[in-house]
Design a protein around this motif. Structure first.
Motif, PDB file in Angstrom:
ATOM      1  N   VAL A 127       0.834  -1.204   0.000  1.00  0.00           N
ATOM      2  CA  VAL A 127       0.000   0.000   0.000  1.00  0.00           C
ATOM      3  C   VAL A 127       0.866   1.250   0.000  1.00  0.00           C
ATOM      4  CG1 VAL A 127      -1.657   1.320   1.380  1.00  0.00           C
ATOM      5  CG2 VAL A 127      -1.989  -1.134   1.055  1.00  0.00           C
ATOM      6  N   TRP A 128       1.963   1.232   0.764  1.00  0.00           N
ATOM      7  CA  TRP A 128       2.887   2.381   0.777  1.00  0.00           C
ATOM      8  C   TRP A 128       3.481   2.608  -0.618  1.00  0.00           C
ATOM      9  CZ3 TRP A 128       8.257   1.462   0.053  1.00  0.00           C
ATOM     10  CH2 TRP A 128       9.040   2.623   0.082  1.00  0.00           C
ATOM     11  N   ALA A 129       3.892   1.525  -1.274  1.00  0.00           N
ATOM     12  CA  ALA A 129       4.464   1.665  -2.618  1.00  0.00           C
ATOM     13  C   ALA A 129       3.412   2.171  -3.606  1.00  0.00           C
ATOM     14  CB  ALA A 129       5.023   0.320  -3.085  1.00  0.00           C
ATOM     15  N   LEU A 130       2.182   1.696  -3.487  1.00  0.00           N
ATOM     16  CA  LEU A 130       1.120   2.142  -4.388  1.00  0.00           C
ATOM     17  C   LEU A 130       0.803   3.621  -4.167  1.00  0.00           C
ATOM     18  CD1 LEU A 130      -1.129   1.489  -6.465  1.00  0.00           C
ATOM     19  CD2 LEU A 130      -2.581   0.868  -4.511  1.00  0.00           C
ATOM     20  N   ALA A 131       0.684   4.017  -2.883  1.00  0.00           N
ATOM     21  CA  ALA A 131       0.396   5.423  -2.596  1.00  0.00           C
ATOM     22  C   ALA A 131       1.533   6.328  -3.050  1.00  0.00           C
ATOM     23  CB  ALA A 131       0.138   5.598  -1.094  1.00  0.00           C
ATOM     24  N   GLY A 132       2.780   5.876  -2.868  1.00  0.00           N
ATOM     25  CA  GLY A 132       3.902   6.670  -3.343  1.00  0.00           C
ATOM     26  C   GLY A 132       3.954   6.765  -4.854  1.00  0.00           C
ATOM     27  N   LEU A 133       3.549   5.695  -5.550  1.00  0.00           N
ATOM     28  CA  LEU A 133       3.540   5.707  -7.008  1.00  0.00           C
ATOM     29  C   LEU A 133       2.547   6.733  -7.552  1.00  0.00           C
ATOM     30  CD1 LEU A 133       4.569   4.347  -9.625  1.00  0.00           C
ATOM     31  CD2 LEU A 133       2.661   2.737  -9.410  1.00  0.00           C
ATOM     32  N   LEU A 156       0.698  10.280  -3.408  1.00  0.00           N
ATOM     33  CA  LEU A 156      -0.091  10.676  -2.245  1.00  0.00           C
ATOM     34  C   LEU A 156       0.819  11.176  -1.128  1.00  0.00           C
ATOM     35  CD1 LEU A 156      -2.784   7.832  -2.053  1.00  0.00           C
ATOM     36  CD2 LEU A 156      -2.886  10.034  -3.243  1.00  0.00           C
ATOM     37  N   GLU A 157       0.404  12.254  -0.480  1.00  0.00           N
ATOM     38  CA  GLU A 157       1.218  12.846   0.583  1.00  0.00           C
ATOM     39  C   GLU A 157       1.299  11.936   1.805  1.00  0.00           C
ATOM     40  OE1 GLU A 157      -0.406  16.621   1.480  1.00  0.00           O
ATOM     41  OE2 GLU A 157      -0.150  17.446  -0.537  1.00  0.00           O
ATOM     42  N   LEU A 158       0.273  11.145   2.045  1.00  0.00           N
ATOM     43  CA  LEU A 158       0.214  10.305   3.245  1.00  0.00           C
ATOM     44  C   LEU A 158       0.617   8.872   2.936  1.00  0.00           C
ATOM     45  CD1 LEU A 158      -3.136  11.592   4.795  1.00  0.00           C
ATOM     46  CD2 LEU A 158      -0.814  12.230   5.425  1.00  0.00           C
ATOM     47  N   ALA A 159       1.586   8.672   2.066  1.00  0.00           N
ATOM     48  CA  ALA A 159       1.970   7.312   1.669  1.00  0.00           C
ATOM     49  C   ALA A 159       2.472   6.506   2.864  1.00  0.00           C
ATOM     50  CB  ALA A 159       3.043   7.372   0.578  1.00  0.00           C
ATOM     51  N   VAL A 160       3.383   7.078   3.648  1.00  0.00           N
ATOM     52  CA  VAL A 160       3.933   6.356   4.798  1.00  0.00           C
ATOM     53  C   VAL A 160       2.865   6.120   5.870  1.00  0.00           C
ATOM     54  CG1 VAL A 160       5.629   6.425   6.661  1.00  0.00           C
ATOM     55  CG2 VAL A 160       6.278   7.144   4.357  1.00  0.00           C
ATOM     56  N   PRO A 161       2.103   7.146   6.295  1.00  0.00           N
ATOM     57  CA  PRO A 161       1.040   6.867   7.274  1.00  0.00           C
ATOM     58  C   PRO A 161       0.019   5.845   6.783  1.00  0.00           C
ATOM     59  CG  PRO A 161       1.470   9.217   7.165  1.00  0.00           C
ATOM     60  CD  PRO A 161       2.234   8.580   6.046  1.00  0.00           C
ATOM     61  N   LEU A 162      -0.336   5.888   5.503  1.00  0.00           N
ATOM     62  CA  LEU A 162      -1.293   4.917   4.982  1.00  0.00           C
ATOM     63  C   LEU A 162      -0.736   3.498   5.057  1.00  0.00           C
ATOM     64  CD1 LEU A 162      -2.760   6.754   1.861  1.00  0.00           C
ATOM     65  CD2 LEU A 162      -3.922   6.266   4.024  1.00  0.00           C
ATOM     66  N   GLY A 163       0.544   3.325   4.760  1.00  0.00           N
ATOM     67  CA  GLY A 163       1.154   2.000   4.874  1.00  0.00           C
ATOM     68  C   GLY A 163       1.168   1.496   6.303  1.00  0.00           C
ATOM     69  N   ILE A 164       1.515   2.382   7.251  1.00  0.00           N
ATOM     70  CA  ILE A 164       1.565   1.966   8.661  1.00  0.00           C
ATOM     71  C   ILE A 164       0.166   1.680   9.195  1.00  0.00           C
ATOM     72  CG2 ILE A 164       2.145   2.752  10.987  1.00  0.00           C
ATOM     73  CD1 ILE A 164       4.510   4.232   9.807  1.00  0.00           C
ATOM     74  N   ALA A 191     -10.917   1.405   2.121  1.00  0.00           N
ATOM     75  CA  ALA A 191     -11.744   2.609   1.983  1.00  0.00           C
ATOM     76  C   ALA A 191     -10.965   3.860   2.373  1.00  0.00           C
ATOM     77  CB  ALA A 191     -12.994   2.473   2.851  1.00  0.00           C
ATOM     78  N   MET A 192     -10.117   3.766   3.388  1.00  0.00           N
ATOM     79  CA  MET A 192      -9.325   4.910   3.825  1.00  0.00           C
ATOM     80  C   MET A 192      -8.354   5.351   2.731  1.00  0.00           C
ATOM     81  SD  MET A 192      -6.764   5.075   7.113  1.00  0.00           S
ATOM     82  CE  MET A 192      -5.789   3.731   6.419  1.00  0.00           C
ATOM     83  N   VAL A 193      -7.679   4.393   2.094  1.00  0.00           N
ATOM     84  CA  VAL A 193      -6.737   4.735   1.023  1.00  0.00           C
ATOM     85  C   VAL A 193      -7.469   5.393  -0.140  1.00  0.00           C
ATOM     86  CG1 VAL A 193      -5.130   3.767  -0.657  1.00  0.00           C
ATOM     87  CG2 VAL A 193      -5.113   2.924   1.688  1.00  0.00           C
ATOM     88  N   ALA A 194      -8.618   4.839  -0.513  1.00  0.00           N
ATOM     89  CA  ALA A 194      -9.377   5.406  -1.626  1.00  0.00           C
ATOM     90  C   ALA A 194      -9.890   6.804  -1.304  1.00  0.00           C
ATOM     91  CB  ALA A 194     -10.547   4.483  -1.982  1.00  0.00           C
ATOM     92  N   LEU A 195     -10.352   7.023  -0.078  1.00  0.00           N
ATOM     93  CA  LEU A 195     -10.862   8.341   0.303  1.00  0.00           C
ATOM     94  C   LEU A 195      -9.761   9.393   0.293  1.00  0.00           C
ATOM     95  CD1 LEU A 195     -13.242  10.040   1.292  1.00  0.00           C
ATOM     96  CD2 LEU A 195     -12.678   9.347   3.628  1.00  0.00           C
ATOM     97  N   ILE A 227      -6.632   3.147  -7.754  1.00  0.00           N
ATOM     98  CA  ILE A 227      -6.047   2.902  -6.431  1.00  0.00           C
ATOM     99  C   ILE A 227      -6.936   1.974  -5.616  1.00  0.00           C
ATOM    100  CG2 ILE A 227      -5.423   4.004  -4.247  1.00  0.00           C
ATOM    101  CD1 ILE A 227      -4.539   6.436  -5.853  1.00  0.00           C
ATOM    102  N   PHE A 228      -8.251   2.226  -5.670  1.00  0.00           N
ATOM    103  CA  PHE A 228      -9.190   1.392  -4.914  1.00  0.00           C
ATOM    104  C   PHE A 228      -9.148  -0.058  -5.407  1.00  0.00           C
ATOM    105  CE2 PHE A 228     -13.443  -0.474  -4.462  1.00  0.00           C
ATOM    106  CZ  PHE A 228     -13.610  -0.376  -3.090  1.00  0.00           C
ATOM    107  N   ALA A 229      -9.108  -0.241  -6.719  1.00  0.00           N
ATOM    108  CA  ALA A 229      -9.104  -1.598  -7.280  1.00  0.00           C
ATOM    109  C   ALA A 229      -7.811  -2.336  -6.936  1.00  0.00           C
ATOM    110  CB  ALA A 229      -9.297  -1.533  -8.794  1.00  0.00           C
ATOM    111  N   ILE A 230      -6.678  -1.665  -7.082  1.00  0.00           N
ATOM    112  CA  ILE A 230      -5.397  -2.327  -6.796  1.00  0.00           C
ATOM    113  C   ILE A 230      -5.290  -2.657  -5.314  1.00  0.00           C
ATOM    114  CG2 ILE A 230      -2.901  -2.059  -6.851  1.00  0.00           C
ATOM    115  CD1 ILE A 230      -3.252  -0.248  -9.285  1.00  0.00           C
TER     116      ILE A 230
END
Length: 377
Positions: free
Chosen positions: A231-237, A240-248, A266-270, A285-288
């Motif tokens: 999830v961190w790698a996907l958000a960073g790709l 997204l500013e919150l890539a690290v918090p989303l991964g944790i 749902a949190m990542v998609a929102l 992002i939601f699908a992956i």
């Protein structure tokens, strides 16, 4: 004047005859209800202390076998004393818990601060999701969201997050006392039961609980780490500013069975939709993220877990709902270890075995206790 002879009751009259109630049975049911209410009241009132104690017991069970292995190890003619291994374990656990708590608090603060900065854009972005229902529906959703005091909820979450460090310190103290008492545990168990055979049986039941909980936590940690990294790698790709918090947060939420992965997705998609404002990117992002959660949670997790857990999915949901209502979010994290222990204990008590059957997956709640070795072994 003589009374007429009493005719015998017919079979249908006997069926309709009232059955006398057993007053002792009614009294027992009332006492059980009262005892359950008292226990539930104590669980709610002392939840902070009890949550810390249960967490300490789980951590102690994770490290107990490792400490025993270290204590049996030898470096040439020298052996590591049990007390030295215990002290080293407590210091390592304290350092790990304090570091993990600091990281989690830092990421929570980052999420809360960023949420405040998104507070003005979030209602419009969420209301836009309902634009396909018409302008009136979108306007109604927007008006409803604008009435929500987001700042108040964020301050409440921040105050609850502040209790995390206090709970960590209390858990470290409990773990220290448990390690200090572990040397005399076998002696206390024999004296408590008054029968070495019964003490050995109880010890093997506890060992079965520890093995299953340890395997569950080990597999869950590995799968959660993999999911958090993905999830961190996907958000960073996607920038997204919150890539690290989303991964944790995804890593932590995956410990909550069934519901945690849904909330994390749902949190990542929102977050993606509020920041990017692009429906196509948000859908991707939601699908992956959903595919990652599904594969890790429904393919990789059961394959690695094997038959170690053997809990009914419905039983997990009921346990999750109960402990979530009693202890909140910490109760959701602890629901599965508590249910595993309850199922194994109930399977060893004849009166409670039906409950163990309901909690087990295949209706076979055997604790798989390692049989005692023969005397000449």
């Amino acid at each position: 004047m003589t009374q007429p002879p009493r005719l015998p009751l017919r079979s249908d009259d006997r069926d309709r005859a009232p059955v006398p109630r057993d007053p002792h049975r009614v009294q027992d049911v009332a006492l059980i209800i009262i005892a359950f209410a008292v226990v539930l009241f104590l669980l709610v009132q002392a939840r902070f202390l009890l949550i810390s104690l249960v967490t300490a017991i789980v951590i102690f069970s994770l490290m107990s076998d490792a400490i025993s292995f270290i204590a049996r190890a030898r470096i040439g003619p020298l052996a590591i004393p049990n007390w030295l291994a215990s002290i080293a374990a407590v210091v390592a656990i304290a350092a790990a818990l304090l570091s993990l708590t600091s990281i989690v608090l830092a990421q929570i603060n980052t999420v809360l601060i960023t949420t405040l900065s998104y507070a003005d854009r979030a209602p419009e972005a969420i209301a836009a999701l309902f634009s396909w229902l018409g302008e009136n529906t979108e306007a109604a959703v927007l008006n409803s969201l604008q009435t929500v005091e987001l700042g108040g909820y964020i301050r409440a979450l921040a105050s609850q997050a502040g209790n995390l460090m206090q709970g960590t310190v209390l858990v470290i103290l409990f773990v220290g006392f448990l390690f200090a008492e572990r040397v005399w545990f076998s002696t206390k168990l024999v004296n408590f039961t008054g029968d070495p055979v019964q003490a050995d049986r109880v010890g093997r039941i506890i060992g079965s609980i520890i093995r299953r909980v340890n395997r569950y936590l080990a597999v869950k940690t590995l799968v959660s780490v993999m999911t958090g990294i993905m999830v961190w790698a996907l958000a960073g790709l996607f920038g997204l500013e919150l890539a690290v918090p989303l991964g944790i947060l995804t890593f932590l939420l995956n410990y909550i069975p069934n519901i945690g992965s849904i909330v994390a997705t749902a949190m990542v998609a929102l977050v993606a939709y509020v920041q990017l404002g692009d429906p196509a990117a948000t859908a991707a992002i939601f699908a992956i993220t959903g595919v990652v959660q599904f594969v890790n949670g429904n393919v990789l997790d059961p394959m690695m877990m094997g038959r170690a857990l053997r809990l009914s999915s419905f039983g997990i949901i009921i346990s999750l709902a109960f402990w979530g209502a009693v202890w909140g979010i910490p109760g959701m994290f602890l629901s599965v270890p508590i249910t595993v222990a309850a199922m194994i204990v109930c399977s060893e008590i004849p009166a409670l075995r039906p409950l163990a059957i309901l909690l087990s997956r295949e209706g076979l709640p055997e604790p798989e206790i390692t049989p005692a070795p023969p005397p000449n072994a």
